[in-house]
Design an enzyme around this catalytic site. Structure first.
Site, mmCIF file in Angstrom:
data_model
loop_
_atom_site.group_PDB
_atom_site.id
_atom_site.type_symbol
_atom_site.label_atom_id
_atom_site.label_comp_id
_atom_site.label_asym_id
_atom_site.label_seq_id
_atom_site.Cartn_x
_atom_site.Cartn_y
_atom_site.Cartn_z
ATOM 1 N N SER A 1 0.848 -1.198 0.000
ATOM 2 C CA SER A 1 0.000 0.000 0.000
ATOM 3 C C SER A 1 0.880 1.243 0.000
ATOM 4 C CB SER A 1 -0.876 0.023 1.258
ATOM 5 O OG SER A 1 -1.533 1.274 1.360
ATOM 6 N N LYS B 1 2.039 -3.401 5.851
ATOM 7 C CA LYS B 1 2.268 -3.237 4.411
ATOM 8 C C LYS B 1 3.737 -2.924 4.110
ATOM 9 C CE LYS B 1 -1.863 -4.065 2.846
ATOM 10 N NZ LYS B 1 -2.097 -5.355 2.164
ATOM 11 N N TYR C 1 -1.305 -0.925 10.275
ATOM 12 C CA TYR C 1 -1.556 -1.255 8.859
ATOM 13 C C TYR C 1 -0.345 -0.833 8.016
ATOM 14 C CZ TYR C 1 -3.796 -1.183 4.223
ATOM 15 O OH TYR C 1 -4.104 -1.389 2.896
#
Ligand code: NAD
Length: 249
Positions: A140, A159, A155
């Protein structure tokens, strides 16, 4: 047909609005037989049927090593080979650093990072025997810019971990003809952002993106087909940004 006679396995591929489903559909249009792998509640068999009768849907949880191994064994039994793996399954949570519990950390990292390791481990013996394969890991832009849009710091960490894991695996398996690459999508209008960003906020974000819009699932699917096909035969260990210019670096 860029993927004629290839077998492609896409994790988290059952959500009709998701990046995985768009990728599976485009790969099927390019001649691949696709395997849609997802949690039971996402109904992967129905998703595969929607793509066409030649395709397979499998229930599996990427955080569970035995489940990953069993899914890959089922693919090899039914279709005989695996040429492409897309590590797409992922979940997010919009919280700040001080709100992240241990359970949140485990949940978010387990799907994106542990799941990428387990699924890649599961397909590598078959790819090694074929001396060929393409593994695509969905990271991401959040890993590169330190979040700030939707997912929490855990998160971003998951990633960013995917980028390091993929690059190290790419180095290890390049001599055996297996290419491993990452895609870093920007903000794409899928179910993962549903209810988390209102229209005003989306419009504000779109204004900051050089291409002037949020991404579409098809934008990421096209990048996956490129990395899966021989068009990218000299690419391994790369990070392909699909973000409308949100992060030009
Ligand atoms: P999505 O929620 O539509 O898709 C995620 C899929 O993963 C779902 O089908 C879900 O059932 C599946 N999944 C969740 N846990 C799983 C598990 N343990 N085992 C197997 N499958 C599991 O969201 P999406 O936007 O299509 O996201 C796809 C990937 O792209 C994710 O990794 C996400 O982090 C990443 N991503 C999305 C965006 C975006 O803006 N949409 C941006 C950057 C990266």
């Amino acid at each position: 047909m860029l993927l004629k006679d290839k077998v492609a396995l896409i994790t988290g591929g059952a959500g009709i609005n998701g990046l995985g489903y768009a990728t599976a559909s485009l790969m099927a249009q390019q001649g691949a037989r696709v395997v849609v792998l997802d949690l039971e509640r996402a109904a992967p068999a129905e998703a595969a049927q929607r793509i066409g009768t030649d395709h397979l849907g499998l229930v599996a949880d990427v955080t569970d090593k035995r489940s990953c191994d069993a899914a890959v064994a089922a693919v090899l039994e039914r279709l005989g080979r695996i040429d492409i793996l897309v590590n797409n399954a992922g979940i997010t949570q919009p919280v700040k650093t001080l709100e992240i519990s241990g359970a949140d950390y485990d949940r978010i990292l387990d799907v994106s990072l542990r799941g990428t390791l387990y699924m890649t481990q599961a397909v590598l013996p078959a790819m090694r025997a074929q001396q060929a394969g393409s593994v695509i890991c969905i990271s991401s832009v959040s890993a590169q810019r330190g979040g700030g849009i939707l997912g929490g710091p855990h998160y971003s960490a998951a990633k960013a971990g995917v980028l390091g894991l993929a690059r190290a695996m790419a180095r290890e398996f390049a001599p055996e003809g297996i290419r491993i690459n990452c895609i870093t999508p920007g903000l794409i209008g899928t179910d993962i952002i549903k209810g988390k960003l209102d229209e005003t906020r989306k419009a504000e974000i779109a204004e900051t993106i050089p291409l002037g819009r949020l991404g579409r699932a098809a934008d990421v699917a096209g990048a996956c087909v490129f990395l899966a096909s021989d068009l990218s035969s000299y690419c391994t260990g790369i990070t392909l940004d699909v973000n409308g210019g949100m992060l030009i670096h």
